[in-house]
Design a protein around this motif. Structure first.
Motif, PDB file in Angstrom:
ATOM      1  N   GLU A   1       0.812  -1.218   0.000  1.00  0.00           N
ATOM      2  CA  GLU A   1       0.000   0.000   0.000  1.00  0.00           C
ATOM      3  C   GLU A   1       0.847   1.270   0.000  1.00  0.00           C
ATOM      4  OE1 GLU A   1      -0.703   0.054   4.861  1.00  0.00           O
ATOM      5  OE2 GLU A   1      -2.397  -0.138   3.481  1.00  0.00           O
ATOM      6  N   ARG A   2       2.139   1.146   0.299  1.00  0.00           N
ATOM      7  CA  ARG A   2       3.009   2.324   0.273  1.00  0.00           C
ATOM      8  C   ARG A   2       3.357   2.737  -1.149  1.00  0.00           C
ATOM      9  NH1 ARG A   2       7.626  -0.222   3.924  1.00  0.00           N
ATOM     10  NH2 ARG A   2       7.157  -1.851   2.370  1.00  0.00           N
ATOM     11  N   ARG A   3       3.190   1.826  -2.107  1.00  0.00           N
ATOM     12  CA  ARG A   3       3.516   2.136  -3.499  1.00  0.00           C
ATOM     13  C   ARG A   3       2.296   2.705  -4.213  1.00  0.00           C
ATOM     14  NH1 ARG A   3       6.745  -3.126  -3.645  1.00  0.00           N
ATOM     15  NH2 ARG A   3       4.820  -4.102  -4.353  1.00  0.00           N
ATOM     16  N   LEU A   4       2.477   3.867  -4.808  1.00  0.00           N
ATOM     17  CA  LEU A   4       1.387   4.520  -5.532  1.00  0.00           C
ATOM     18  C   LEU A   4       0.884   3.641  -6.665  1.00  0.00           C
ATOM     19  CD1 LEU A   4      -0.414   6.945  -6.186  1.00  0.00           C
ATOM     20  CD2 LEU A   4       1.492   7.895  -7.522  1.00  0.00           C
ATOM     21  N   LEU A   5       1.795   2.992  -7.400  1.00  0.00           N
ATOM     22  CA  LEU A   5       1.394   2.146  -8.522  1.00  0.00           C
ATOM     23  C   LEU A   5       0.475   1.024  -8.061  1.00  0.00           C
ATOM     24  CD1 LEU A   5       1.539   1.250 -11.467  1.00  0.00           C
ATOM     25  CD2 LEU A   5       3.608  -0.033 -10.903  1.00  0.00           C
ATOM     26  N   ASP A   6       0.796   0.397  -6.958  1.00  0.00           N
ATOM     27  CA  ASP A   6      -0.029  -0.691  -6.450  1.00  0.00           C
ATOM     28  C   ASP A   6      -1.439  -0.207  -6.152  1.00  0.00           C
ATOM     29  OD1 ASP A   6       2.568  -1.675  -6.434  1.00  0.00           O
ATOM     30  OD2 ASP A   6       2.195  -2.974  -4.715  1.00  0.00           O
ATOM     31  N   ARG A   7      -1.539   0.933  -5.504  1.00  0.00           N
ATOM     32  CA  ARG A   7      -2.864   1.475  -5.173  1.00  0.00           C
ATOM     33  C   ARG A   7      -3.628   1.817  -6.442  1.00  0.00           C
ATOM     34  NH1 ARG A   7       0.296   4.640  -1.645  1.00  0.00           N
ATOM     35  NH2 ARG A   7      -0.327   6.570  -2.716  1.00  0.00           N
ATOM     36  N   GLU A   8      -2.933   2.357  -7.436  1.00  0.00           N
ATOM     37  CA  GLU A   8      -3.590   2.719  -8.694  1.00  0.00           C
ATOM     38  C   GLU A   8      -4.052   1.481  -9.457  1.00  0.00           C
ATOM     39  OE1 GLU A   8      -1.340   6.939  -9.745  1.00  0.00           O
ATOM     40  OE2 GLU A   8      -0.618   5.061 -10.622  1.00  0.00           O
ATOM     41  N   VAL A   9      -3.236   0.421  -9.450  1.00  0.00           N
ATOM     42  CA  VAL A   9      -3.620  -0.805 -10.142  1.00  0.00           C
ATOM     43  C   VAL A   9      -4.861  -1.416  -9.499  1.00  0.00           C
ATOM     44  CG1 VAL A   9      -2.947  -3.201 -10.560  1.00  0.00           C
ATOM     45  CG2 VAL A   9      -1.342  -1.355 -11.059  1.00  0.00           C
ATOM     46  N   VAL A  10      -4.899  -1.473  -8.183  1.00  0.00           N
ATOM     47  CA  VAL A  10      -6.060  -2.037  -7.491  1.00  0.00           C
ATOM     48  C   VAL A  10      -7.306  -1.199  -7.759  1.00  0.00           C
ATOM     49  CG1 VAL A  10      -7.071  -2.511  -5.226  1.00  0.00           C
ATOM     50  CG2 VAL A  10      -4.723  -3.210  -5.718  1.00  0.00           C
ATOM     51  N   GLU A  11      -7.154   0.115  -7.738  1.00  0.00           N
ATOM     52  CA  GLU A  11      -8.295   0.995  -8.023  1.00  0.00           C
ATOM     53  C   GLU A  11      -8.795   0.783  -9.451  1.00  0.00           C
ATOM     54  OE1 GLU A  11      -9.453   5.767  -8.128  1.00  0.00           O
ATOM     55  OE2 GLU A  11      -7.483   5.128  -7.416  1.00  0.00           O
ATOM     56  N   GLU A  12      -7.868   0.653 -10.385  1.00  0.00           N
ATOM     57  CA  GLU A  12      -8.235   0.474 -11.792  1.00  0.00           C
ATOM     58  C   GLU A  12      -8.947  -0.856 -12.018  1.00  0.00           C
ATOM     59  OE1 GLU A  12      -8.580   1.275 -15.876  1.00  0.00           O
ATOM     60  OE2 GLU A  12      -8.060   2.589 -14.205  1.00  0.00           O
ATOM     61  N   ILE A  13      -8.458  -1.899 -11.408  1.00  0.00           N
ATOM     62  CA  ILE A  13      -9.072  -3.220 -11.608  1.00  0.00           C
ATOM     63  C   ILE A  13     -10.472  -3.255 -10.993  1.00  0.00           C
ATOM     64  CG2 ILE A  13      -8.291  -4.514  -9.556  1.00  0.00           C
ATOM     65  CD1 ILE A  13      -8.013  -5.706 -13.182  1.00  0.00           C
ATOM     66  N   HIS A  14     -10.675  -2.537  -9.910  1.00  0.00           N
ATOM     67  CA  HIS A  14     -12.019  -2.435  -9.326  1.00  0.00           C
ATOM     68  C   HIS A  14     -12.961  -1.707 -10.284  1.00  0.00           C
ATOM     69  CE1 HIS A  14     -12.162  -4.059  -5.247  1.00  0.00           C
ATOM     70  NE2 HIS A  14     -10.912  -3.688  -5.080  1.00  0.00           N
ATOM     71  N   GLN A  15     -12.463  -0.683 -10.939  1.00  0.00           N
ATOM     72  CA  GLN A  15     -13.291   0.085 -11.862  1.00  0.00           C
ATOM     73  C   GLN A  15     -13.650  -0.724 -13.099  1.00  0.00           C
ATOM     74  OE1 GLN A  15     -11.107   3.686 -12.653  1.00  0.00           O
ATOM     75  NE2 GLN A  15     -11.578   4.605 -10.662  1.00  0.00           N
ATOM     76  N   ARG A  16     -12.695  -1.502 -13.595  1.00  0.00           N
ATOM     77  CA  ARG A  16     -12.934  -2.292 -14.806  1.00  0.00           C
ATOM     78  C   ARG A  16     -13.798  -3.519 -14.542  1.00  0.00           C
ATOM     79  NH1 ARG A  16      -7.299  -2.705 -18.335  1.00  0.00           N
ATOM     80  NH2 ARG A  16      -6.668  -0.510 -18.190  1.00  0.00           N
TER      81      ARG A  16
END
Length: 255
Positions: A188-203
């Motif tokens: 969760e400290r990595r911005l990319l990880d948070r963005e990937v999880v957010e994106e996969i939830h949206q898709r």
């Protein structure tokens, strides 16, 4: 009986780790679990405690060729009580549609006849979308995509979805789809990880589990021939997997 197939056409996606954790979760729920390793590297076989020198009547390639039944080839897991594994070996390299003309449907049909030997089956597939993976997808009641929190994994999920729709869902297994996505190697400290999880939830709304954090213990557990939740049940990944897989196995546990 419910058949779970774990797939993604990308190496290092923690696909096999997730498959092993599914085996553990089901076995701990009191289910008789059969695992099938369709990957020539045999990593699921290793995680379930089977070494290369184990005596076998048959392996996964033999089952696909019809030389032995799934039950005859199954070995008791040495790391997960209540589970059995059909070993994946280098022999799978030679399995193709020229050697097994009905390769994509043979496992689906065979398990329909012999799957009653287990309450549930977990299939691990190779990191590709070759016929062996299609055979696992055709046999699945539940398709689980395990993806590391990396940008390219988003593309692989989309590609897996396209292949299922084009090659499986129209005729071989009508309506087949990805049912669950498990994000792994999460920090969760990595911005990319948070963005990937957010994106996969949206898709893919409603299909994404809670993420599984990364830890060195995952690699160490493989070398010990154990799933992470057996090797270190209090580790972050083990606890995360328990939470992530609980909704996936709800159907089986409720039977």
């Amino acid at each position: 009986m419910t058949t779970y197939t774990v797939a993604l056409s990308k190496g290092g996606s923690t696909k096999t780790t997730t498959a092993a954790e599914l085996v553990v979760a089901l076995a701990r729920a009191g289910r008789r679990v059969g695992a099938i390793d369709l990957d020539q590297q045999g990593n699921l076989t290793t995680r379930l405690g089977i070494r290369q020198d184990a005596e076998v009547i048959g392996v996964a390639s033999d089952v696909l060729e019809g030389k032995v039944s799934a039950k005859e080839a199954a070995l008791p897991s040495l790391s997960v009580p209540g589970a059995e594994i059909i070993a994946g070996t280098n022999d799978l390299i030679d399995i193709d549609i020229n050697r097994v003309p009905d390769l994509i449907t043979c496992l689906r049909d065979h398990l329909a006849e012999t799957g009653h030997n287990w309450d549930d089956i977990v299939i691990d597939t190779p990191p590709s979308l070759a016929p062996l993976t299609l055979a696992g997808l055709a046999a699945a009641d539940v398709v689980v995509a395990s993806m590391a929190c990396e940008a390219e994994s988003l593309e692989q999920i989309a590609r897996l979805n396209e292949v299922i729709e084009a090659k499986i869902a129209r005729r071989i297994r009508p309506g087949q789809r990805i049912h669950w996505i498990v994000p792994t190697k999460y920090d969760e400290r990595r911005l990319l990880d948070r963005e990937v999880v957010e994106e996969i939830h949206q898709r893919y709304p409603g299909m994404v589990t809670t993420p599984v954090r990364e830890a060195v213990a995952v690699r160490d557990s493989y070398h010990m021939g154990q799933p992470i939740s057996v090797y270190d049940p209090k580790s972050k990944p083990a606890l995360d997997y328990a939470a992530a897989l609980a909704p996936i196995i709800t159907r089986s546990v409720g039977e």
